[in-house]
Design a protein around this motif. Structure first.
Motif, PDB file in Angstrom:
ATOM      1  N   LYS A 133       0.840  -1.198   0.000  1.00  0.00           N
ATOM      2  CA  LYS A 133       0.000   0.000   0.000  1.00  0.00           C
ATOM      3  C   LYS A 133       0.877   1.251   0.000  1.00  0.00           C
ATOM      4  O   LYS A 133       1.871   1.319   0.738  1.00  0.00           O
ATOM      5  N   ALA A 167      -1.723   4.326  -9.412  1.00  0.00           N
ATOM      6  CA  ALA A 167      -2.866   3.466  -9.073  1.00  0.00           C
ATOM      7  C   ALA A 167      -3.331   2.680 -10.284  1.00  0.00           C
ATOM      8  O   ALA A 167      -3.650   1.479 -10.181  1.00  0.00           O
ATOM      9  N   GLY A 171      -2.214  -1.214 -10.112  1.00  0.00           N
ATOM     10  CA  GLY A 171      -3.390  -1.945  -9.662  1.00  0.00           C
ATOM     11  C   GLY A 171      -3.384  -3.410 -10.062  1.00  0.00           C
ATOM     12  O   GLY A 171      -3.673  -4.289  -9.236  1.00  0.00           O
ATOM     13  N   ASN A 176      -2.070  -0.877  -3.944  1.00  0.00           N
ATOM     14  CA  ASN A 176      -3.046   0.202  -3.794  1.00  0.00           C
ATOM     15  C   ASN A 176      -2.327   1.521  -3.554  1.00  0.00           C
ATOM     16  O   ASN A 176      -1.394   1.584  -2.748  1.00  0.00           O
ATOM     17  N   VAL A 177      -2.771   2.571  -4.224  1.00  0.00           N
ATOM     18  CA  VAL A 177      -2.186   3.901  -4.053  1.00  0.00           C
ATOM     19  C   VAL A 177      -3.311   4.889  -3.777  1.00  0.00           C
ATOM     20  O   VAL A 177      -4.182   5.102  -4.630  1.00  0.00           O
ATOM     21  N   ASN A 178      -3.306   5.477  -2.603  1.00  0.00           N
ATOM     22  CA  ASN A 178      -4.331   6.442  -2.228  1.00  0.00           C
ATOM     23  C   ASN A 178      -3.710   7.670  -1.582  1.00  0.00           C
ATOM     24  O   ASN A 178      -2.509   7.683  -1.262  1.00  0.00           O
ATOM     25  N   THR A 235      -8.462   2.301  -4.454  1.00  0.00           N
ATOM     26  CA  THR A 235      -7.200   2.801  -4.994  1.00  0.00           C
ATOM     27  C   THR A 235      -7.450   4.018  -5.876  1.00  0.00           C
ATOM     28  O   THR A 235      -8.533   4.184  -6.446  1.00  0.00           O
TER      29      THR A 235
END
Length: 249
Positions: A133, A167, A171, A176-178, A235
């Protein structure tokens, strides 16, 4: 213990929001690499973390691109893996748009955007192994175009842009990129509160929930959620942890 055994790099975690995230994650069982330019404060945070659970690490960040890969390698050498990357560190100076200088732009991008970019690249091979993450930081300064925040807003929106790209690209590999866009009662804001109570009160009154976020209890707990399996299907999103100040559409 939602992060039991997970390994996290958290930049700018000697104090403020970064420290709050480190404490929140440590209480959920994560091993934390405290990465910060302030060694004295960093060691103080490390001591706090080690009282919660053993096997924490402090690494002094000298803010050079070549040091980023070394930091990631040092963390993997100690813990065997990397599950979570939190890019929190950022410094900037305020000025009206017409008075914003290239030095101000360079400071904001040099401490915020470029380290985020380099850490993401350096961490990618390890995050791919763990389906990890990434948590980056946005700001209402960029989302709302706040006056005197040109250099900061520009860097924060650039971070949002590369986060969305990553993301999409990462993915399929389970990464996950937030982003979190926070308002929090940090030591700097606390000092401002004491020196300008009327302005502070006016700001509070513009927040629907009528308070600032707690670095650990509000921002840190949100980061724990995004780093946990509970957020596996989220994401590319900007999560507003700002008491309702900005509603994204």
């Amino acid at each position: 213990m939602r992060l039991q055994g997970k390994v996290a790099i958290i930049t700018g975690s000697a104090s403020g929001i970064g420290r709050g995230i480190a404490l929140a994650m440590a209480k959920e069982g994560a091993h934390i690499a405290v990465v910060d330019i302030n060694e004295e404060k960093g060691q103080e945070t490390l001591k706090e973390l080690n009282e919660l659970t053993e096997s924490m690490l402090f690494i002094k960040d000298i803010s050079k691109p070549e040091s980023v890969t070394e930091i990631v390698q040092a963390v993997v050498a100690k813990f065997g893996k990397l599950d979570i990357l939190v890019n929190n560190a950022h410094a900037s100076r305020q000025a009206l748009f017409a008075d914003t200088t290239m030095d101000m732009i360079d400071l904001s991008f040099g401490t915020g955007f470029y380290p985020t970019f380099h850490f993401m690249q350096a961490a990618y091979p390890e995050l791919k192994k763990t389906k990890g993450k990434v948590i980056n930081f946005a700001s209402g300064a960029g989302l709302d175009g706040q006056p005197t925040q040109a250099s900061y807003a520009a860097a924060k929106e650039a971070i949002r842009a590369i986060s969305r790209v990553a993301a999409n690209e990462w993915g399929p590999e389970g990464i996950n990129v937030n982003l979190i866009s926070p308002i929090a009662l940090t030591p700097g804001v606390e000092a401002w509160k004491q020196s300008a109570p009327d302005m502070y009160e006016a700001m509070i009154n513009r927040i629907p929930l009528r308070r600032l976020g707690d670095p650990e209890g509000d921002i840190g707990r949100t980061a724990v959620f995004l780093a946990s399996d509970d957020a596996n299907y989220i994401t590319g999103q900007t999560i507003m942890v700002d008491g309702g100040s900005i509603k994204l559409r």
